[in-house]
Write a protein that holds these residues in place. Structure first.
Motif, PDB file in Angstrom:
ATOM      1  N   TYR A   1     -21.372  22.881  36.472  1.00 52.13           N
ATOM      2  CA  TYR A   1     -21.364  22.078  35.874  1.00 52.13           C
ATOM      3  C   TYR A   1     -20.011  21.525  34.637  1.00 52.13           C
ATOM      4  O   TYR A   1     -19.415  22.803  34.548  1.00 52.13           O
ATOM      5  CB  TYR A   1     -22.560  20.679  34.981  1.00 52.13           C
ATOM      6  CG  TYR A   1     -22.757  22.546  33.794  1.00 52.13           C
ATOM      7  CD1 TYR A   1     -22.549  22.096  32.683  1.00 52.13           C
ATOM      8  CD2 TYR A   1     -23.663  23.429  34.002  1.00 52.13           C
ATOM      9  CE1 TYR A   1     -22.929  22.927  31.228  1.00 52.13           C
ATOM     10  CE2 TYR A   1     -23.908  24.125  33.173  1.00 52.13           C
ATOM     11  CZ  TYR A   1     -23.587  24.253  31.622  1.00 52.13           C
ATOM     12  OH  TYR A   1     -24.165  24.473  30.614  1.00 52.13           O
ATOM     13  N   ASP A   2     -19.453  20.789  34.810  1.00 47.97           N
ATOM     14  CA  ASP A   2     -18.858  20.348  33.844  1.00 47.97           C
ATOM     15  C   ASP A   2     -19.314  19.661  32.261  1.00 47.97           C
ATOM     16  O   ASP A   2     -20.354  19.299  31.870  1.00 47.97           O
ATOM     17  CB  ASP A   2     -17.640  19.111  33.587  1.00 47.97           C
ATOM     18  CG  ASP A   2     -16.814  19.295  34.906  1.00 47.97           C
ATOM     19  OD1 ASP A   2     -16.724  20.427  35.283  1.00 47.97           O
ATOM     20  OD2 ASP A   2     -16.554  17.845  34.958  1.00 47.97           O
ATOM     21  N   HIS A   3     -18.671  20.356  31.066  1.00 51.19           N
ATOM     22  CA  HIS A   3     -19.812  20.988  29.730  1.00 51.19           C
ATOM     23  C   HIS A   3     -18.860  19.693  28.994  1.00 51.19           C
ATOM     24  O   HIS A   3     -18.034  18.755  29.460  1.00 51.19           O
ATOM     25  CB  HIS A   3     -18.760  21.892  28.203  1.00 51.19           C
ATOM     26  CG  HIS A   3     -19.183  23.215  28.572  1.00 51.19           C
ATOM     27  ND1 HIS A   3     -20.815  23.501  28.289  1.00 51.19           N
ATOM     28  CD2 HIS A   3     -18.835  23.983  29.345  1.00 51.19           C
ATOM     29  CE1 HIS A   3     -21.289  24.493  29.149  1.00 51.19           C
ATOM     30  NE2 HIS A   3     -19.786  25.193  29.376  1.00 51.19           N
ATOM     31  N   ARG A   4     -19.707  19.014  28.465  1.00 49.45           N
ATOM     32  CA  ARG A   4     -19.301  18.188  27.147  1.00 49.45           C
ATOM     33  C   ARG A   4     -17.860  17.991  26.882  1.00 49.45           C
ATOM     34  O   ARG A   4     -17.437  19.108  26.533  1.00 49.45           O
ATOM     35  CB  ARG A   4     -20.022  17.212  25.860  1.00 49.45           C
ATOM     36  CG  ARG A   4     -21.375  17.665  26.162  1.00 49.45           C
ATOM     37  CD  ARG A   4     -22.006  17.563  25.225  1.00 49.45           C
ATOM     38  NE  ARG A   4     -23.239  17.324  24.600  1.00 49.45           N
ATOM     39  CZ  ARG A   4     -23.843  16.905  23.870  1.00 49.45           C
ATOM     40  NH1 ARG A   4     -23.730  16.638  22.252  1.00 49.45           N
ATOM     41  NH2 ARG A   4     -25.276  16.967  23.477  1.00 49.45           N
TER      42      ARG A   4
ATOM     43  N   TYR B   1     -20.791  17.184  18.157  1.00 47.74           N
ATOM     44  CA  TYR B   1     -21.798  18.171  18.413  1.00 47.74           C
ATOM     45  C   TYR B   1     -21.729  19.734  17.742  1.00 47.74           C
ATOM     46  O   TYR B   1     -20.628  20.119  17.758  1.00 47.74           O
ATOM     47  CB  TYR B   1     -22.145  18.228  19.515  1.00 47.74           C
ATOM     48  CG  TYR B   1     -21.071  17.964  20.565  1.00 47.74           C
ATOM     49  CD1 TYR B   1     -20.643  19.441  21.442  1.00 47.74           C
ATOM     50  CD2 TYR B   1     -20.661  16.788  21.356  1.00 47.74           C
ATOM     51  CE1 TYR B   1     -19.662  19.917  21.895  1.00 47.74           C
ATOM     52  CE2 TYR B   1     -19.145  16.979  21.631  1.00 47.74           C
ATOM     53  CZ  TYR B   1     -18.756  18.898  22.406  1.00 47.74           C
ATOM     54  OH  TYR B   1     -18.044  18.132  23.205  1.00 47.74           O
ATOM     55  N   ALA B   2     -22.440  20.484  17.821  1.00 47.94           N
ATOM     56  CA  ALA B   2     -22.363  21.449  17.773  1.00 47.94           C
ATOM     57  C   ALA B   2     -22.986  22.727  19.048  1.00 47.94           C
ATOM     58  O   ALA B   2     -22.686  22.055  20.106  1.00 47.94           O
ATOM     59  CB  ALA B   2     -24.075  22.109  16.978  1.00 47.94           C
ATOM     60  N   LEU B   3     -22.352  23.696  18.863  1.00 49.84           N
ATOM     61  CA  LEU B   3     -22.562  25.132  20.267  1.00 49.84           C
ATOM     62  C   LEU B   3     -23.747  24.434  20.734  1.00 49.84           C
ATOM     63  O   LEU B   3     -23.750  24.973  22.193  1.00 49.84           O
ATOM     64  CB  LEU B   3     -21.736  26.443  19.828  1.00 49.84           C
ATOM     65  CG  LEU B   3     -20.317  26.103  19.549  1.00 49.84           C
ATOM     66  CD1 LEU B   3     -19.902  27.739  19.981  1.00 49.84           C
ATOM     67  CD2 LEU B   3     -19.638  25.203  21.187  1.00 49.84           C
TER      68      LEU B   3
ATOM     69  N   PRO C   1      -8.804  17.712  24.490  1.00 49.72           N
ATOM     70  CA  PRO C   1      -9.116  17.260  22.673  1.00 49.72           C
ATOM     71  C   PRO C   1      -9.097  19.535  21.733  1.00 49.72           C
ATOM     72  O   PRO C   1     -10.074  18.295  20.877  1.00 49.72           O
ATOM     73  CB  PRO C   1     -10.179  16.520  22.958  1.00 49.72           C
ATOM     74  CG  PRO C   1     -10.719  16.905  24.276  1.00 49.72           C
ATOM     75  CD  PRO C   1      -9.113  17.609  25.108  1.00 49.72           C
ATOM     76  N   ALA C   2      -9.191  19.976  22.458  1.00 45.74           N
ATOM     77  CA  ALA C   2     -10.006  21.292  21.819  1.00 45.74           C
ATOM     78  C   ALA C   2     -11.336  21.215  21.130  1.00 45.74           C
ATOM     79  O   ALA C   2     -11.601  21.664  20.286  1.00 45.74           O
ATOM     80  CB  ALA C   2      -8.863  21.951  21.044  1.00 45.74           C
ATOM     81  N   ALA C   3     -11.814  20.040  21.922  1.00 41.23           N
ATOM     82  CA  ALA C   3     -13.869  19.677  21.208  1.00 41.23           C
ATOM     83  C   ALA C   3     -14.588  21.157  20.906  1.00 41.23           C
ATOM     84  O   ALA C   3     -15.221  21.473  19.715  1.00 41.23           O
ATOM     85  CB  ALA C   3     -14.108  19.364  22.180  1.00 41.23           C
ATOM     86  N   HIS C   4     -14.392  21.954  21.977  1.00 41.23           N
ATOM     87  CA  HIS C   4     -15.075  22.942  21.783  1.00 41.23           C
ATOM     88  C   HIS C   4     -14.924  23.921  20.566  1.00 41.23           C
ATOM     89  O   HIS C   4     -15.239  24.953  19.898  1.00 41.23           O
ATOM     90  CB  HIS C   4     -15.609  23.715  22.766  1.00 41.23           C
ATOM     91  CG  HIS C   4     -16.461  23.178  23.892  1.00 41.23           C
ATOM     92  ND1 HIS C   4     -15.856  23.513  25.787  1.00 41.23           N
ATOM     93  CD2 HIS C   4     -17.421  21.684  23.841  1.00 41.23           C
ATOM     94  CE1 HIS C   4     -16.634  22.587  26.119  1.00 41.23           C
ATOM     95  NE2 HIS C   4     -16.791  21.697  25.404  1.00 41.23           N
ATOM     96  N   ALA C   5     -13.835  24.358  20.598  1.00 44.57           N
ATOM     97  CA  ALA C   5     -13.434  25.214  19.335  1.00 44.57           C
ATOM     98  C   ALA C   5     -13.035  23.628  18.058  1.00 44.57           C
ATOM     99  O   ALA C   5     -13.347  25.072  16.994  1.00 44.57           O
ATOM    100  CB  ALA C   5     -11.283  24.825  19.570  1.00 44.57           C
ATOM    101  N   ARG C   6     -13.184  22.258  17.783  1.00 44.57           N
ATOM    102  CA  ARG C   6     -13.632  22.423  16.672  1.00 44.57           C
ATOM    103  C   ARG C   6     -15.560  21.596  16.762  1.00 44.57           C
ATOM    104  O   ARG C   6     -15.893  21.657  15.557  1.00 44.57           O
ATOM    105  CB  ARG C   6     -13.424  20.407  16.411  1.00 44.57           C
ATOM    106  CG  ARG C   6     -11.954  20.818  16.466  1.00 44.57           C
ATOM    107  CD  ARG C   6     -10.966  19.857  16.796  1.00 44.57           C
ATOM    108  NE  ARG C   6     -11.311  18.546  18.067  1.00 44.57           N
ATOM    109  CZ  ARG C   6     -11.413  17.631  17.642  1.00 44.57           C
ATOM    110  NH1 ARG C   6     -11.546  17.005  16.656  1.00 44.57           N
ATOM    111  NH2 ARG C   6     -11.588  17.045  19.159  1.00 44.57           N
ATOM    112  N   ALA C   7     -15.629  22.027  17.454  1.00 47.27           N
ATOM    113  CA  ALA C   7     -17.615  22.066  17.337  1.00 47.27           C
ATOM    114  C   ALA C   7     -18.165  23.553  16.686  1.00 47.27           C
ATOM    115  O   ALA C   7     -17.716  24.066  15.801  1.00 47.27           O
ATOM    116  CB  ALA C   7     -18.411  22.368  19.480  1.00 47.27           C
ATOM    117  N   GLY C   8     -19.744  22.276  15.918  1.00 52.09           N
ATOM    118  CA  GLY C   8     -19.890  22.902  14.692  1.00 52.09           C
ATOM    119  C   GLY C   8     -20.611  24.142  15.000  1.00 52.09           C
ATOM    120  O   GLY C   8     -20.889  24.615  16.462  1.00 52.09           O
ATOM    121  N   GLN C   9     -20.512  25.742  14.173  1.00 51.29           N
ATOM    122  CA  GLN C   9     -21.241  26.769  14.695  1.00 51.29           C
ATOM    123  C   GLN C   9     -22.574  27.527  14.445  1.00 51.29           C
ATOM    124  O   GLN C   9     -22.510  28.339  14.411  1.00 51.29           O
ATOM    125  CB  GLN C   9     -19.828  28.037  14.787  1.00 51.29           C
ATOM    126  CG  GLN C   9     -18.827  27.451  15.440  1.00 51.29           C
ATOM    127  CD  GLN C   9     -17.947  28.933  15.569  1.00 51.29           C
ATOM    128  OE1 GLN C   9     -18.288  29.656  14.966  1.00 51.29           O
ATOM    129  NE2 GLN C   9     -16.459  28.599  15.977  1.00 51.29           N
TER     130      GLN C   9
END
Length: 281
Positions: free
Chosen positions: A56-59, A73-75, A198-206
């Motif tokens: 699948y494709d992540h968000r 969102y967060a990881l 957009p590098a969204a996952h690099a910006r997602a909450g950890q």
């Protein structure tokens, strides 16, 4: 077979089933910013002869919803998405293979949903405690190209950037075919209908990821694949992750970096199948 599955308000994910529909399920969880199409076709073909495959494709990736700027969102939410995919497909228990960030999400599944996992396989994955203190740092060339990840580029420039990125991720041991990775990225761009990043996952909450101490209690069989030429997480990380987990086995794929080529796909599939066929649900 393709699906569109709602996982949260405002987010629907592209999901694909392939392989043997009667085989034991195997969920493939890709890394940060990477489409499910990033898994090598050669690996998918070999795994699909034995398993009902789900990728699948992540968000904010591929054909799934892109909405991080309006709905961050967060990881940990991405790990919850994987469970919602299983629920939607009526899969009670599955093997899981996680690559890079996907391996971090798989660690969360091992802790929070052990009843849903028959086995786990982790490739190029950072341990939840960040890894051993003595481990080598990330390749400076990789850090430099990451600084430009979200810069605006036209389609051709973006393709060039992605191929350069994959060349660095490949490491310096296995051959690198730039045309193979260019073709794959052209397919991914066509699949997504857009080429920006957009590098969204690099910006997602950890938040919620510092749970390394809990991994010792994991009883699910886990295969940790050591990628010795990996410019992000190499042998030291794989060995450390193996010591954290309560039921882990370590296997080295010689020369493997952080890029999965068609040439290495069959070897990875063979290693994974030895693990999954020993522990069928």
């Amino acid at each position: 077979m393709e699906h569109e599955i709602k996982v949260a308000p405002g987010f629907r994910l592209w999901v694909e089933e392939s392989g043997d529909p009667g085989g034991p399920p195997l969920l493939l969880v890709m890394g940060a910013g990477a489409s499910g199409l990033t898994w090598p076709d050669s690996m998918m073909e070999a795994l699909g002869r034995h398993h009902r495959l789900v990728r699948y494709d992540h968000r904010d990736v591929g054909r799934s919803t892109w909405a991080f700027d309006d709905n961050p969102y967060a990881l940990t939410d991405l790990a919850a998405d994987a469970v919602k995919i299983l629920d939607a497909l009526a899969i009670d228990r599955t093997h899981v293979v996680g690559m890079s960030m996907g391996g971090m999400l798989t660690q969360l599944l091992l802790l929070d949903h052990p009843d849903r996992l028959a086995t786990a396989t982790l490739i190029g994955t950072t341990p939840m405690d960040g890894g051993p203190v003595e481990a080598p740092g990330i390749d400076p060339a990789l850090l430099a190209i990451w600084e430009t990840i979200a810069e605006p580029r036209d389609r051709d420039a973006e393709l060039d950037w992605r191929v350069r990125h994959w060349r660095i991720l490949n490491g310096g041991e296995l051959p690198f075919d730039p045309e193979e990775f260019r073709r794959r990225e052209e397919r991914i761009i066509a699949h997504a209908g857009r080429h920006d990043n957009p590098a969204a996952h690099a910006r997602a909450g950890q938040e919620g990821l510092a749970r390394a101490a809990e991994l010792e209690a994991v009883t699910t069989p886990v295969l940790v694949i050591d990628s010795p030429a990996d410019p992000i997480v190499g042998t030291a990380y794989a060995r450390h992750l193996g010591t954290l987990l309560g039921n882990a086995r370590l296997v080295t794929v010689p020369g493997l970096g952080h890029a999965l080529s068609e040439a290495v796909g069959p070897q990875l599939a063979e290693v994974i199948l030895k693990h999954t066929t020993t522990h069928n649900p």
